[in-house]
Design a protein around this motif. Sequence first.
Motif, PDB file in Angstrom:
ATOM      1  N   GLU A   3       7.222  17.920 -24.166  1.00  0.00           N
ATOM      2  CA  GLU A   3       8.236  16.764 -24.518  1.00  0.00           C
ATOM      3  C   GLU A   3       9.507  17.124 -23.593  1.00  0.00           C
ATOM      4  OE1 GLU A   3       7.734  13.837 -26.612  1.00  0.00           O
ATOM      5  OE2 GLU A   3       5.747  14.616 -25.794  1.00  0.00           O
ATOM      6  N   SER A   4      10.259  18.056 -23.676  1.00  0.00           N
ATOM      7  CA  SER A   4      11.363  18.408 -23.061  1.00  0.00           C
ATOM      8  C   SER A   4      11.453  17.820 -21.614  1.00  0.00           C
ATOM      9  CB  SER A   4      11.789  19.768 -23.253  1.00  0.00           C
ATOM     10  OG  SER A   4      11.216  20.684 -22.102  1.00  0.00           O
ATOM     11  N   GLU A   5      10.148  17.848 -20.722  1.00  0.00           N
ATOM     12  CA  GLU A   5      10.248  17.311 -19.488  1.00  0.00           C
ATOM     13  C   GLU A   5      10.621  16.092 -19.348  1.00  0.00           C
ATOM     14  OE1 GLU A   5       6.319  18.616 -17.845  1.00  0.00           O
ATOM     15  OE2 GLU A   5       6.803  20.720 -18.555  1.00  0.00           O
ATOM     16  N   ARG A   6      10.423  15.121 -20.441  1.00  0.00           N
ATOM     17  CA  ARG A   6      10.594  13.658 -20.407  1.00  0.00           C
ATOM     18  C   ARG A   6      12.035  13.383 -20.731  1.00  0.00           C
ATOM     19  NH1 ARG A   6       7.528  11.759 -25.213  1.00  0.00           N
ATOM     20  NH2 ARG A   6       8.621   9.933 -24.944  1.00  0.00           N
ATOM     21  N   PHE A   7      12.984  14.730 -21.190  1.00  0.00           N
ATOM     22  CA  PHE A   7      14.264  14.458 -21.603  1.00  0.00           C
ATOM     23  C   PHE A   7      15.119  15.354 -20.817  1.00  0.00           C
ATOM     24  CE2 PHE A   7      11.508  12.920 -25.248  1.00  0.00           C
ATOM     25  CZ  PHE A   7      11.839  11.687 -25.383  1.00  0.00           C
ATOM     26  N   GLU A   8      15.107  15.470 -19.590  1.00  0.00           N
ATOM     27  CA  GLU A   8      15.952  16.217 -18.761  1.00  0.00           C
ATOM     28  C   GLU A   8      15.959  17.662 -19.366  1.00  0.00           C
ATOM     29  OE1 GLU A   8      19.453  13.985 -18.676  1.00  0.00           O
ATOM     30  OE2 GLU A   8      18.463  12.682 -17.322  1.00  0.00           O
ATOM     31  N   GLY A   9      14.896  18.441 -20.027  1.00  0.00           N
ATOM     32  CA  GLY A   9      14.822  19.536 -20.443  1.00  0.00           C
ATOM     33  C   GLY A   9      15.566  19.749 -21.663  1.00  0.00           C
ATOM     34  N   LYS A  10      15.564  18.761 -22.871  1.00  0.00           N
ATOM     35  CA  LYS A  10      15.999  18.778 -23.824  1.00  0.00           C
ATOM     36  C   LYS A  10      15.113  18.384 -24.981  1.00  0.00           C
ATOM     37  CE  LYS A  10      20.955  18.510 -22.393  1.00  0.00           C
ATOM     38  NZ  LYS A  10      22.006  17.768 -22.812  1.00  0.00           N
ATOM     39  N   VAL A  11      15.424  19.046 -26.284  1.00  0.00           N
ATOM     40  CA  VAL A  11      14.601  18.309 -27.258  1.00  0.00           C
ATOM     41  C   VAL A  11      15.303  18.493 -28.539  1.00  0.00           C
ATOM     42  CG1 VAL A  11      12.314  19.335 -26.629  1.00  0.00           C
ATOM     43  CG2 VAL A  11      14.064  20.834 -27.912  1.00  0.00           C
ATOM     44  N   GLY A  12      15.067  17.598 -29.635  1.00  0.00           N
ATOM     45  CA  GLY A  12      16.016  17.403 -30.762  1.00  0.00           C
ATOM     46  C   GLY A  12      14.901  17.155 -31.647  1.00  0.00           C
ATOM     47  N   PRO A  13      15.550  16.515 -32.966  1.00  0.00           N
ATOM     48  CA  PRO A  13      14.783  16.059 -34.013  1.00  0.00           C
ATOM     49  C   PRO A  13      13.706  15.310 -34.005  1.00  0.00           C
ATOM     50  CG  PRO A  13      17.127  16.394 -34.734  1.00  0.00           C
ATOM     51  CD  PRO A  13      16.987  16.517 -33.204  1.00  0.00           C
ATOM     52  N   ARG A  14      13.961  14.094 -33.040  1.00  0.00           N
ATOM     53  CA  ARG A  14      12.914  12.962 -32.632  1.00  0.00           C
ATOM     54  C   ARG A  14      11.769  13.856 -32.049  1.00  0.00           C
ATOM     55  NH1 ARG A  14      16.796   8.401 -30.039  1.00  0.00           N
ATOM     56  NH2 ARG A  14      17.803   7.906 -31.777  1.00  0.00           N
ATOM     57  N   GLU A  15      11.775  14.733 -31.295  1.00  0.00           N
ATOM     58  CA  GLU A  15      10.755  15.458 -30.725  1.00  0.00           C
ATOM     59  C   GLU A  15       9.918  16.344 -31.901  1.00  0.00           C
ATOM     60  OE1 GLU A  15      12.766  13.476 -28.329  1.00  0.00           O
ATOM     61  OE2 GLU A  15      13.720  15.276 -28.881  1.00  0.00           O
ATOM     62  N   PHE A  16      10.747  17.227 -32.516  1.00  0.00           N
ATOM     63  CA  PHE A  16       9.975  17.954 -33.547  1.00  0.00           C
ATOM     64  C   PHE A  16       9.549  17.406 -34.842  1.00  0.00           C
ATOM     65  CE2 PHE A  16      14.499  19.862 -33.925  1.00  0.00           C
ATOM     66  CZ  PHE A  16      14.678  19.440 -35.266  1.00  0.00           C
ATOM     67  N   LEU A  17      10.238  16.283 -35.089  1.00  0.00           N
ATOM     68  CA  LEU A  17       9.825  15.436 -36.202  1.00  0.00           C
ATOM     69  C   LEU A  17       8.703  14.441 -35.971  1.00  0.00           C
ATOM     70  CD1 LEU A  17      13.251  14.720 -37.944  1.00  0.00           C
ATOM     71  CD2 LEU A  17      11.249  16.685 -38.510  1.00  0.00           C
ATOM     72  N   HIS A  18       8.106  14.561 -34.645  1.00  0.00           N
ATOM     73  CA  HIS A  18       7.185  13.621 -34.391  1.00  0.00           C
ATOM     74  C   HIS A  18       5.776  13.968 -34.875  1.00  0.00           C
ATOM     75  CE1 HIS A  18       4.330  11.463 -31.549  1.00  0.00           C
ATOM     76  NE2 HIS A  18       5.542  10.796 -31.380  1.00  0.00           N
ATOM     77  N   ASN A  19       4.926  12.688 -35.185  1.00  0.00           N
ATOM     78  CA  ASN A  19       3.671  13.062 -35.814  1.00  0.00           C
ATOM     79  C   ASN A  19       2.680  14.121 -35.061  1.00  0.00           C
ATOM     80  OD1 ASN A  19       4.254  11.650 -38.137  1.00  0.00           O
ATOM     81  ND2 ASN A  19       3.356   9.663 -37.307  1.00  0.00           N
ATOM     82  N   ASN A  20       2.696  14.042 -33.724  1.00  0.00           N
ATOM     83  CA  ASN A  20       1.823  14.949 -32.954  1.00  0.00           C
ATOM     84  C   ASN A  20       2.630  16.372 -32.763  1.00  0.00           C
ATOM     85  OD1 ASN A  20       0.377  12.584 -32.443  1.00  0.00           O
ATOM     86  ND2 ASN A  20       1.169  12.004 -30.722  1.00  0.00           N
ATOM     87  N   CYS A  21       3.831  16.445 -33.038  1.00  0.00           N
ATOM     88  CA  CYS A  21       4.408  17.933 -32.902  1.00  0.00           C
ATOM     89  C   CYS A  21       3.638  18.701 -33.965  1.00  0.00           C
ATOM     90  CB  CYS A  21       5.846  17.886 -32.958  1.00  0.00           C
ATOM     91  SG  CYS A  21       6.603  19.381 -32.663  1.00  0.00           S
TER      92      CYS A  21
END
Length: 161
Positions: A136-154
């Motif tokens: 997922e971080s590849e989509r956001f310039e190498g960053k992650v946050g709550p939207r990513e780790f709270l996502h249903n697929n995570c």
Amino acid sequence: RYEIGVFNTGGLSKGRLSVLHNQLCHSVHVAVTELNEKWTAIGCESSKLEELLSLADLTTDEVEWAKVLALACTALENNLTDAITTLCDIMTDDPEGGASRIPYNRFAELYTFLAKVDGEISKEQMDRVLEWLNNESERFEGKVGPREFLHNNCPKLTTAI
């Protein structure tokens, strides 16, 4: 500034941790004596800092500020997911109300640290989470946050039930 909940958390609050982070974020390591001075100067109890440091066996003269911050966030929240959300909110460079993303490598380091301190999250679960978030971080310039780790697929940050 009045903050709710500081009396039952050893003086800790998200606002106070943000102040400390702004003071200490430019250093990877900080002397425990300096940290204790800053910690108590903003109204946090020295005993709470000692408790957090001993919890993770951070008993040297210098500690990694980011790990202390991560531990302090766990003292504020009811679960690891909420603690990491708070951690991202404090560490992000995003504007207030933004996505609260942090660099994936920093996230991976602190998540792994907290999961090991927790002791109940399997290596396999950590690996699944980190693999998904790395992609997922590849989509956001190498960053992650709550939207990513709270996502249903995570995969869940804690042990899957």
